[in-house]
Design a protein around this motif. Structure first.
Motif, PDB file in Angstrom:
ATOM      1  N   ARG A   1       0.845  -1.174   0.000  1.00 10.87           N
ATOM      2  CA  ARG A   1       0.000   0.000   0.000  1.00 10.87           C
ATOM      3  C   ARG A   1       0.892   1.240   0.000  1.00 10.87           C
ATOM      4  NH1 ARG A   1      -4.663   1.154   4.498  1.00 10.87           N
ATOM      5  NH2 ARG A   1      -5.721   2.533   3.115  1.00 10.87           N
ATOM      6  N   PRO A   2       0.683   2.156  -0.966  1.00  6.54           N
ATOM      7  CA  PRO A   2       1.557   3.338  -1.039  1.00  6.54           C
ATOM      8  C   PRO A   2       1.219   4.335   0.081  1.00  6.54           C
ATOM      9  CG  PRO A   2      -0.092   3.420  -2.768  1.00  6.54           C
ATOM     10  CD  PRO A   2      -0.258   2.095  -2.069  1.00  6.54           C
ATOM     11  N   THR A   3       2.229   4.975   0.548  1.00  6.33           N
ATOM     12  CA  THR A   3       2.010   6.005   1.571  1.00  6.33           C
ATOM     13  C   THR A   3       1.952   7.370   0.896  1.00  6.33           C
ATOM     14  OG1 THR A   3       4.382   5.925   1.929  1.00  6.33           O
ATOM     15  CG2 THR A   3       3.000   4.943   3.617  1.00  6.33           C
ATOM     16  N   LEU A   4       1.059   8.151   1.420  1.00 14.18           N
ATOM     17  CA  LEU A   4       0.906   9.502   0.895  1.00 14.18           C
ATOM     18  C   LEU A   4       1.865  10.429   1.632  1.00 14.18           C
ATOM     19  CD1 LEU A   4      -2.975   9.613   0.765  1.00 14.18           C
ATOM     20  CD2 LEU A   4      -1.412   9.315  -1.149  1.00 14.18           C
ATOM     21  N   PRO A   5       2.322  11.443   0.955  1.00 17.81           N
ATOM     22  CA  PRO A   5       3.233  12.371   1.636  1.00 17.81           C
ATOM     23  C   PRO A   5       2.505  13.102   2.764  1.00 17.81           C
ATOM     24  CG  PRO A   5       2.650  13.198  -0.542  1.00 17.81           C
ATOM     25  CD  PRO A   5       2.064  11.824  -0.408  1.00 17.81           C
ATOM     26  N   THR A   6       3.237  13.389   3.774  1.00 18.25           N
ATOM     27  CA  THR A   6       2.679  14.109   4.911  1.00 18.25           C
ATOM     28  C   THR A   6       2.579  15.590   4.559  1.00 18.25           C
ATOM     29  OG1 THR A   6       3.720  12.556   6.405  1.00 18.25           O
ATOM     30  CG2 THR A   6       3.013  14.656   7.349  1.00 18.25           C
ATOM     31  N   VAL A   7       1.426  16.134   4.856  1.00 15.58           N
ATOM     32  CA  VAL A   7       1.222  17.560   4.596  1.00 15.58           C
ATOM     33  C   VAL A   7       1.318  18.283   5.927  1.00 15.58           C
ATOM     34  CG1 VAL A   7      -0.387  19.304   3.741  1.00 15.58           C
ATOM     35  CG2 VAL A   7      -0.281  17.059   2.654  1.00 15.58           C
ATOM     36  N   LEU A   8       2.198  19.248   5.994  1.00 13.71           N
ATOM     37  CA  LEU A   8       2.319  20.038   7.207  1.00 13.71           C
ATOM     38  C   LEU A   8       1.336  21.199   7.144  1.00 13.71           C
ATOM     39  CD1 LEU A   8       6.191  20.203   7.613  1.00 13.71           C
ATOM     40  CD2 LEU A   8       4.575  18.768   8.851  1.00 13.71           C
ATOM     41  N   VAL A   9       0.541  21.304   8.171  1.00 13.70           N
ATOM     42  CA  VAL A   9      -0.413  22.399   8.241  1.00 13.70           C
ATOM     43  C   VAL A   9       0.214  23.489   9.103  1.00 13.70           C
ATOM     44  CG1 VAL A   9      -2.710  23.107   8.999  1.00 13.70           C
ATOM     45  CG2 VAL A   9      -2.348  20.825   8.014  1.00 13.70           C
ATOM     46  N   GLN A  10       0.325  24.644   8.520  1.00 13.65           N
ATOM     47  CA  GLN A  10       0.913  25.761   9.250  1.00 13.65           C
ATOM     48  C   GLN A  10      -0.025  26.218  10.348  1.00 13.65           C
ATOM     49  OE1 GLN A  10       3.928  27.218   8.665  1.00 13.65           O
ATOM     50  NE2 GLN A  10       4.373  25.703   7.103  1.00 13.65           N
ATOM     51  N   ASP A  11       0.545  26.633  11.439  1.00 14.19           N
ATOM     52  CA  ASP A  11      -0.267  27.266  12.480  1.00 14.19           C
ATOM     53  C   ASP A  11      -0.856  28.534  11.888  1.00 14.19           C
ATOM     54  OD1 ASP A  11       0.310  25.373  14.402  1.00 14.19           O
ATOM     55  OD2 ASP A  11       2.071  26.447  15.127  1.00 14.19           O
TER      56      ASP A  11
END
Length: 109
Positions: A1-11
């Protein structure tokens, strides 16, 4: 199963601090706002009393409130009112007896 890139949510970006208001200008603006609100109470006591009971000051005194706010803004500027809410606070304190719910749907409150 491919992993999706992590998206950083800015404060959330904090709002910049409000520019300081000259204490003399603020005191003069507060005094003028109280005079404007007091004049409405003086000249339209029946409407003010009815508005306090019904909880819709703006609905009953729209013209008077808008005219007074316009006088305030012409003298002190829209920015000061938007940042400090001096006129709005005077209306609530004096005409709504401190109960903002009695103001009604004022577009500037």
């Amino acid at each position: 199963r491919p992993t999706l890139p992590t998206v950083l949510v800015q404060d959330p970006i904090p709002e910049p601090p409000r520019p300081p208001v000259d204490p003399k200008v603020k005191a003069t603006a507060e005094r003028f706002a109280r005079v404007l609100a007091g004049d409405i109470e003086l000249y339209f006591p029946t409407k003010v009393a009815q508005a306090r009971t019904q909880g819709d000051l703006y609905g009953l005194l729209r013209e008077e409130l808008d005219r007074s706010r316009q006088s305030f803004v012409e003298r002190f500027g829209e920015d000061l009112e938007r940042q400090q809410g001096i006129f709005s606070r005077a209306v609530v304190d004096l005409l709504c007896e401190g109960d903002a719910g009695r103001l009604g749907a004022a577009p500037w409150a």
